[in-house]
Design a protein around this motif. Structure first.
Motif, PDB file in Angstrom:
ATOM      1  N   GLU A 112       6.524  10.167   0.425  1.00 18.85           N
ATOM      2  CA  GLU A 112       6.017   8.872  -0.011  1.00 18.85           C
ATOM      3  C   GLU A 112       6.318   7.802   1.042  1.00 18.85           C
ATOM      4  O   GLU A 112       7.424   7.750   1.587  1.00 18.85           O
ATOM      5  CB  GLU A 112       6.672   8.474  -1.338  1.00 18.85           C
ATOM      6  CG  GLU A 112       6.225   9.300  -2.540  1.00 18.85           C
ATOM      7  CD  GLU A 112       4.818   8.922  -2.984  1.00 18.85           C
ATOM      8  OE1 GLU A 112       4.358   7.812  -2.633  1.00 18.85           O
ATOM      9  OE2 GLU A 112       4.193   9.737  -3.688  1.00 18.85           O
ATOM     10  N   CYS A 113       5.323   6.978   1.297  1.00 23.99           N
ATOM     11  CA  CYS A 113       5.472   5.885   2.260  1.00 23.99           C
ATOM     12  C   CYS A 113       4.925   4.593   1.660  1.00 23.99           C
ATOM     13  O   CYS A 113       4.160   4.608   0.688  1.00 23.99           O
ATOM     14  CB  CYS A 113       4.743   6.191   3.570  1.00 23.99           C
ATOM     15  SG  CYS A 113       5.348   7.643   4.442  1.00 23.99           S
ATOM     16  N   PHE A 157      -3.325   4.495   9.257  1.00 21.74           N
ATOM     17  CA  PHE A 157      -3.328   5.259   8.019  1.00 21.74           C
ATOM     18  C   PHE A 157      -3.993   6.623   8.204  1.00 21.74           C
ATOM     19  O   PHE A 157      -3.564   7.620   7.622  1.00 21.74           O
ATOM     20  CB  PHE A 157      -4.041   4.476   6.915  1.00 21.74           C
ATOM     21  CG  PHE A 157      -3.245   3.306   6.402  1.00 21.74           C
ATOM     22  CD1 PHE A 157      -1.971   3.488   5.906  1.00 21.74           C
ATOM     23  CD2 PHE A 157      -3.757   2.026   6.431  1.00 21.74           C
ATOM     24  CE1 PHE A 157      -1.223   2.421   5.434  1.00 21.74           C
ATOM     25  CE2 PHE A 157      -3.029   0.952   5.966  1.00 21.74           C
ATOM     26  CZ  PHE A 157      -1.752   1.146   5.465  1.00 21.74           C
ATOM     27  N   ARG A 158      -5.022   6.688   9.021  1.00 18.39           N
ATOM     28  CA  ARG A 158      -5.681   7.974   9.257  1.00 18.39           C
ATOM     29  C   ARG A 158      -4.737   8.934   9.964  1.00 18.39           C
ATOM     30  O   ARG A 158      -4.653  10.132   9.618  1.00 18.39           O
ATOM     31  CB  ARG A 158      -6.934   7.775  10.098  1.00 18.39           C
ATOM     32  CG  ARG A 158      -7.726   9.065  10.327  1.00 18.39           C
ATOM     33  CD  ARG A 158      -8.952   8.792  11.159  1.00 18.39           C
ATOM     34  NE  ARG A 158      -8.580   8.303  12.487  1.00 18.39           N
ATOM     35  CZ  ARG A 158      -9.461   7.956  13.420  1.00 18.39           C
ATOM     36  NH1 ARG A 158     -10.770   8.021  13.161  1.00 18.39           N
ATOM     37  NH2 ARG A 158      -9.054   7.519  14.586  1.00 18.39           N
ATOM     38  N   LYS A 189       0.834  -1.193   0.000  1.00 18.32           N
ATOM     39  CA  LYS A 189       0.000   0.000   0.000  1.00 18.32           C
ATOM     40  C   LYS A 189       0.874   1.249   0.000  1.00 18.32           C
ATOM     41  O   LYS A 189       1.562   1.545   0.977  1.00 18.32           O
ATOM     42  CB  LYS A 189      -0.909   0.009   1.236  1.00 18.32           C
ATOM     43  CG  LYS A 189      -1.869   1.188   1.298  1.00 18.32           C
ATOM     44  CD  LYS A 189      -2.900   1.117   0.188  1.00 18.32           C
ATOM     45  CE  LYS A 189      -3.912   2.248   0.314  1.00 18.32           C
ATOM     46  NZ  LYS A 189      -4.914   2.203  -0.775  1.00 18.32           N
ATOM     47  N   ASN A 190       0.896   1.966  -1.143  1.00 21.81           N
ATOM     48  CA  ASN A 190       1.623   3.226  -1.242  1.00 21.81           C
ATOM     49  C   ASN A 190       0.711   4.379  -0.816  1.00 21.81           C
ATOM     50  O   ASN A 190      -0.442   4.458  -1.228  1.00 21.81           O
ATOM     51  CB  ASN A 190       2.116   3.460  -2.667  1.00 21.81           C
ATOM     52  CG  ASN A 190       3.136   2.426  -3.104  1.00 21.81           C
ATOM     53  OD1 ASN A 190       2.796   1.398  -3.685  1.00 21.81           O
ATOM     54  ND2 ASN A 190       4.398   2.689  -2.812  1.00 21.81           N
ATOM     55  N   PHE A 191       1.229   5.267  -0.001  1.00 22.60           N
ATOM     56  CA  PHE A 191       0.460   6.433   0.442  1.00 22.60           C
ATOM     57  C   PHE A 191       1.437   7.549   0.797  1.00 22.60           C
ATOM     58  O   PHE A 191       2.656   7.349   0.822  1.00 22.60           O
ATOM     59  CB  PHE A 191      -0.417   6.079   1.645  1.00 22.60           C
ATOM     60  CG  PHE A 191       0.348   5.715   2.890  1.00 22.60           C
ATOM     61  CD1 PHE A 191       0.573   6.652   3.893  1.00 22.60           C
ATOM     62  CD2 PHE A 191       0.860   4.428   3.072  1.00 22.60           C
ATOM     63  CE1 PHE A 191       1.281   6.332   5.027  1.00 22.60           C
ATOM     64  CE2 PHE A 191       1.560   4.097   4.217  1.00 22.60           C
ATOM     65  CZ  PHE A 191       1.779   5.046   5.198  1.00 22.60           C
ATOM     66  N   LYS A 192       0.892   8.717   1.087  1.00 25.47           N
ATOM     67  CA  LYS A 192       1.704   9.868   1.443  1.00 25.47           C
ATOM     68  C   LYS A 192       1.426  10.299   2.878  1.00 25.47           C
ATOM     69  O   LYS A 192       0.282  10.454   3.275  1.00 25.47           O
ATOM     70  CB  LYS A 192       1.433  11.042   0.505  1.00 25.47           C
ATOM     71  CG  LYS A 192       2.108  10.920  -0.851  1.00 25.47           C
ATOM     72  CD  LYS A 192       2.012  12.225  -1.620  1.00 25.47           C
ATOM     73  CE  LYS A 192       2.797  12.146  -2.929  1.00 25.47           C
ATOM     74  NZ  LYS A 192       2.764  13.434  -3.669  1.00 25.47           N
ATOM     75  N   ALA A 193       2.512  10.459   3.653  1.00 21.52           N
ATOM     76  CA  ALA A 193       2.445  11.054   4.984  1.00 21.52           C
ATOM     77  C   ALA A 193       2.928  12.487   4.845  1.00 21.52           C
ATOM     78  O   ALA A 193       4.137  12.735   4.758  1.00 21.52           O
ATOM     79  CB  ALA A 193       3.296  10.285   5.971  1.00 21.52           C
ATOM     80  N   MET A 252      -1.894   9.957   7.357  1.00 22.96           N
ATOM     81  CA  MET A 252      -2.316  10.659   6.144  1.00 22.96           C
ATOM     82  C   MET A 252      -3.078  11.960   6.430  1.00 22.96           C
ATOM     83  O   MET A 252      -3.075  12.879   5.610  1.00 22.96           O
ATOM     84  CB  MET A 252      -3.193   9.737   5.285  1.00 22.96           C
ATOM     85  CG  MET A 252      -2.462   8.500   4.790  1.00 22.96           C
ATOM     86  SD  MET A 252      -3.544   7.343   3.893  1.00 22.96           S
ATOM     87  CE  MET A 252      -3.907   8.305   2.420  1.00 22.96           C
ATOM     88  N   SER A 265      -5.185  -0.928  11.533  1.00 21.32           N
ATOM     89  CA  SER A 265      -4.556  -0.409  10.310  1.00 21.32           C
ATOM     90  C   SER A 265      -5.264   0.862   9.833  1.00 21.32           C
ATOM     91  O   SER A 265      -4.613   1.798   9.348  1.00 21.32           O
ATOM     92  CB  SER A 265      -4.577  -1.471   9.218  1.00 21.32           C
ATOM     93  OG  SER A 265      -5.902  -1.848   8.892  1.00 21.32           O
ATOM     94  N   HIS A 266      -6.590   0.933   9.975  1.00 20.55           N
ATOM     95  CA  HIS A 266      -7.326   2.135   9.605  1.00 20.55           C
ATOM     96  C   HIS A 266      -6.890   3.322  10.460  1.00 20.55           C
ATOM     97  O   HIS A 266      -6.678   4.448   9.954  1.00 20.55           O
ATOM     98  CB  HIS A 266      -8.829   1.889   9.757  1.00 20.55           C
ATOM     99  CG  HIS A 266      -9.665   3.089   9.457  1.00 20.55           C
ATOM    100  ND1 HIS A 266     -10.047   3.988  10.426  1.00 20.55           N
ATOM    101  CD2 HIS A 266     -10.189   3.550   8.282  1.00 20.55           C
ATOM    102  CE1 HIS A 266     -10.766   4.954   9.888  1.00 20.55           C
ATOM    103  NE2 HIS A 266     -10.876   4.709   8.579  1.00 20.55           N
TER     104      HIS A 266
END
Length: 536
Positions: A57-58, A76-77, A49-53, A80, A72-73
């Protein structure tokens, strides 16, 4: 990955020694992702799972179905949405993981990792890992949520009096069941990862000032020498670290009862909790422990004396009765009362086979029934027991294959086998010993039974469980520690822990024996002064 067992810090899965084939995490997130995708190629349930903090990029990696979705929710919340714009850019690259861990993941069990091979292993151990672009440090987050069954009553060690919970397959639930009963800071736990393929977590638990340091160090040494593909149950560990490779007798004790494990820890023993196994291993173990039951310590000591006498009598009957019957019938008729001789001779008049072959036939049939009742579903297994007990036994007698007296002898031996205290582990050895003694009695009579029994006793006297004599306190003889063997002294009467097992703290009980209250002296008139309680 190092092929030897990997030891973790005693505080839990937070510090793992670096493997020999190290591969440091790169500052390039794309390079790290390429390596991990190659390692986890053709695995359909892995999630990248690619996402941005903030602006960075994370990458998060975990196995689907093994991570708590709610946890996990929340992670990520936080990463992000809760990071102010531009804040992460002000943090030096090498400190970004530590910053995220301290500021946005304070409620989660985490571990900073600098090695890709180690990070891959944590993913395989059902953890979630995070990588941040520009930072050579990864983060393991313990968000594990593997499928598991609820805590239920013990299956192999049922009890009428006492706790009714049992261990399950989750190692952290099992360690929590032990620690909830033994709230002592001296209760230590050391974690090991064993198995080149399974990466099984094993926890060594002991009470520091009660356990013998030499025994604990020997346990560490044996565990660290294990080199095997996988550990599927605690029985694998037992077979790999026990003192003697080939013996009928159980040298290490397994239990599914938390109260029993805690009682053994308080005597100076150690416990091995294996992830995926509902059986906790206890050592050092003595032979007398397998003739004891957990609820012996929850009952009146006087009644326990009688129950334990029955258990010692039952192990003698279970191992020797068929052999003694065959020896008397074949060689020692003069030792049987005359009326009984004629009665037995009358029942065997039409039986064509010698007593030894009759007994061997019935014992083999009994063993087949035992195994079939274990392997078959419970409903069918009950039906098999009824068929074996009623139909086969009656049919064998009516067809003159065996005598009615022999059926009674085998039945009594079977019932005695089931009466053993700790049950199944020792019962397996008794089944083989019974056949050996039966054969010796059929060949040499009572002389053969005496020789075979003596050979087994010598063998048991020579066994060790982590250096402790297996037949203690009978061999070597220690009268002081006989208070919990053939009988059970009251709790206030067993002041000291086992001398050959315990460490520096050997005092178990300082409570004086119970006594009636002091009712005061009598007055001149002969009346006793009334008893006054301590409270209002």
């Amino acid at each position: 990955m190092n092929r030897k067992a990997k030891k973790i810090a005693s505080t839990g899965p937070k510090m793992v020694p670096q493997p020999h084939n190290n591969m440091e995490i790169s500052v390039s997130l794309a390079q790290n992702e390429t390596y991990l995708r190659q390692e986890f190629a053709n695995i359909s349930d892995i999630i990248f799972k690619n996402f941005k903090a903030g602006e960075i990029e994370c990458l998060a990696i975990w196995f689907d179905g093994l991570i708590n979705n709610r946890v996990s929710h929340d992670i990520f919340r936080a990463l992000m949405l809760d990071i102010p714009k531009g804040q992460l850019l002000e943090i030096p690259d090498e400190k970004r993981t530590d910053f995220l861990n301290q500021r946005f993941l304070p409620y989660h069990d985490t571990l900073q990792i600098t090695d890709l091979v180690e990070l891959k292993r944590w993913v395989l151990m059902s953890k979630l890992v995070l990588l941040v672009d520009g930072c050579p440090v990864g983060l393991m987050v313990d968000a594990e949520n593997r499928p598991q069954r609820p805590i239920s009553e013990p299956v192999t060690e049922p009890t009428v009096i006492g706790p009714h919970d049992s261990f399950v397959e989750n190692i952290r639930i099992n360690t929590a069941l032990i620690r909830s009963r033994l709230g002592d800071a001296k209760l230590k736990s050391e974690d090991f990862i064993i198995g080149r393929r399974t990466n099984t977590l094993v926890t060594l638990m002991y009470v520091a000032d009660i356990a013998n340091p030499k025994i604990i160090e020997e346990a560490r040494r044996r565990i660290s020498k294990i080199d095997i593909d996988g550990i599927l149950d605690s029985s694998y560990i037992k077979e790999l670290i026990q003192d003697r490779g080939f013996t009928l007798f159980p040298i290490m004790k397994g239990t599914e009862r938390p109260d029993k494990a805690v009682a053994d820890l308080l005597e100076g023993r150690f416990a091995l909790v294996v992830d995926g196994s509902p059986q906790v291993l206890i050592a050092p173990s003595l032979f007398i422990e397998f003739l004891q039951a957990t609820d012996d310590y929850y009952k009146n000591p006087i009644s326990v004396w009688f129950i334990r006498f029955l258990r010692y009598l039952s192990i003698f009957i279970a191992t020797n009765l068929p052999g003694i019957y065959v020896a008397l019938i074949t060689f020692h008729h003069e030792m049987i009362p005359i009326p009984l001789v004629f009665a037995i001779a009358g029942t065997r008049e039409t039986v064509p086979f010698p007593a030894y072959f009759d007994s061997l036939f019935l014992l083999i049939v009994f063993e087949l029934l035992w195994e079939s009742s274990i392997r078959l579903p419970r409903v069918v297994g009950a039906a098999i027991n009824i068929v074996g007990a009623l139909i086969l036994g009656q049919a064998a007698v009516q067809s003159n294959l065996v005598s009615p007296t022999l059926v009674i002898v085998i039945a009594i031996a079977a019932v005695a086998n089931f009466a053993l205290g700790s049950g199944y582990e020792l019962a397996l050895a008794v089944r083989v010993i019974r056949l050996a003694i039966l054969t010796a009695g059929g060949i040499l009579g009572l002389y053969g039974i005496a020789l075979t029994s003596l050979a087994f006793l010598i063998h048991m006297a020579g066994l060790r469980s982590f250096g402790v004599p297996y037949f203690e306190p009978f061999a070597p003889l220690n009268l002081k520690e006989m208070k919990d063997t053939l009988y059970r002294s009251p709790l206030w009467g067993v002041e000291d822990r086992p001398a050959l097992i315990a460490g520096s703290d050997t005092t178990r009980v300082n409570t004086p024996p119970p006594s009636p209250p002091d009712t005061g002296s009598t007055s001149d008139s002969g009346r006793k002064k009334p008893f006054k309680g301590g409270g209002r």
